[in-house]
Design a protein around this motif. Structure first.
Motif, PDB file in Angstrom:
ATOM      1  N   TRP A 164      69.807 -24.748  68.910  1.00 21.69           N
ATOM      2  CA  TRP A 164      68.420 -24.357  68.552  1.00 21.69           C
ATOM      3  C   TRP A 164      67.321 -24.441  69.635  1.00 21.69           C
ATOM      4  O   TRP A 164      66.521 -23.322  69.669  1.00 21.69           O
ATOM      5  N   LEU A 165      67.543 -25.385  70.666  1.00 20.20           N
ATOM      6  CA  LEU A 165      66.642 -25.315  71.770  1.00 20.20           C
ATOM      7  C   LEU A 165      66.825 -24.051  72.744  1.00 20.20           C
ATOM      8  O   LEU A 165      65.682 -23.460  73.104  1.00 20.20           O
ATOM      9  N   LEU A 166      68.039 -23.761  72.923  1.00 18.36           N
ATOM     10  CA  LEU A 166      68.476 -22.396  73.737  1.00 18.36           C
ATOM     11  C   LEU A 166      67.751 -21.132  72.906  1.00 18.36           C
ATOM     12  O   LEU A 166      67.046 -20.483  73.653  1.00 18.36           O
ATOM     13  N   ARG A 167      67.737 -21.134  71.879  1.00 18.56           N
ATOM     14  CA  ARG A 167      67.155 -19.923  71.257  1.00 18.56           C
ATOM     15  C   ARG A 167      65.643 -19.855  71.122  1.00 18.56           C
ATOM     16  O   ARG A 167      64.858 -19.113  71.494  1.00 18.56           O
ATOM     17  N   ARG A 168      64.988 -21.218  71.275  1.00 19.60           N
ATOM     18  CA  ARG A 168      63.560 -21.271  71.057  1.00 19.60           C
ATOM     19  C   ARG A 168      63.178 -21.071  72.463  1.00 19.60           C
ATOM     20  O   ARG A 168      62.207 -20.248  72.869  1.00 19.60           O
TER      21      ARG A 168
END
Length: 144
Positions: free
Chosen positions: A57-61
């Motif tokens: 999720w953090l990578l996508r953000r």
């Protein structure tokens, strides 16, 4: 015997330490059963899975937060010609270039004098098969 062996192995290190080393050997708790071990295993697995999802999720953000306005090269459209060949229309500054992509080569095919303006569609285009499948599934839901 184990305590004696641990004390002998720790003795050279105790000379370097400021405090004397006591011969305390870690003994596993005998009270834990298979249920406690299974619970610990499941909790550890859930922790690792949660960490993986949080990092994804953090990578996508972070990837979305990249500079969108500062892009010099923008992909306008793409069309597959075969399993490995495609036509790609890219915009570089005010110029649009039609490129042919093959596995080993990128070939500029045409530089457009007037940039193409793509019409803004209000709803995303749904392929015919997907639309018919959705209709068929909707009809089956209505029937008991």
């Amino acid at each position: 015997m184990k305590r004696l062996l641990a004390a002998v192995l720790a003795w050279p290190l105790s000379a370097l330490a400021a405090e004397p080393v006591t011969s305390a050997v870690a003994v596993p708790a005998a009270g834990g059963g298979i249920g406690a071990q299974l619970t610990q295993l499941v909790l550890g697995l859930l922790l690792v899975l949660g960490l993986i999802f949080a990092l994804a999720w953090l990578l996508r953000r972070v990837q979305r937060a990249g500079p969108q306005q500062g892009q010099l090269i923008e992909l306008i459209s793409s069309r597959a010609l075969g399993p490995r060949d495609r036509l790609v229309l890219v915009q570089v500054g005010n110029e649009q270039i039609l490129l042919g992509l093959t596995p080993g080569r990128i070939t500029p095919l045409h530089v457009l004098k007037e940039p193409l303006v793509l019409p803004e569609s209000t709803q995303p285009a749904t392929p015919e098969f997907a639309r018919r499948l959705m209709e068929a599934l909707g009809q089956q839901k209505d029937k008991p």
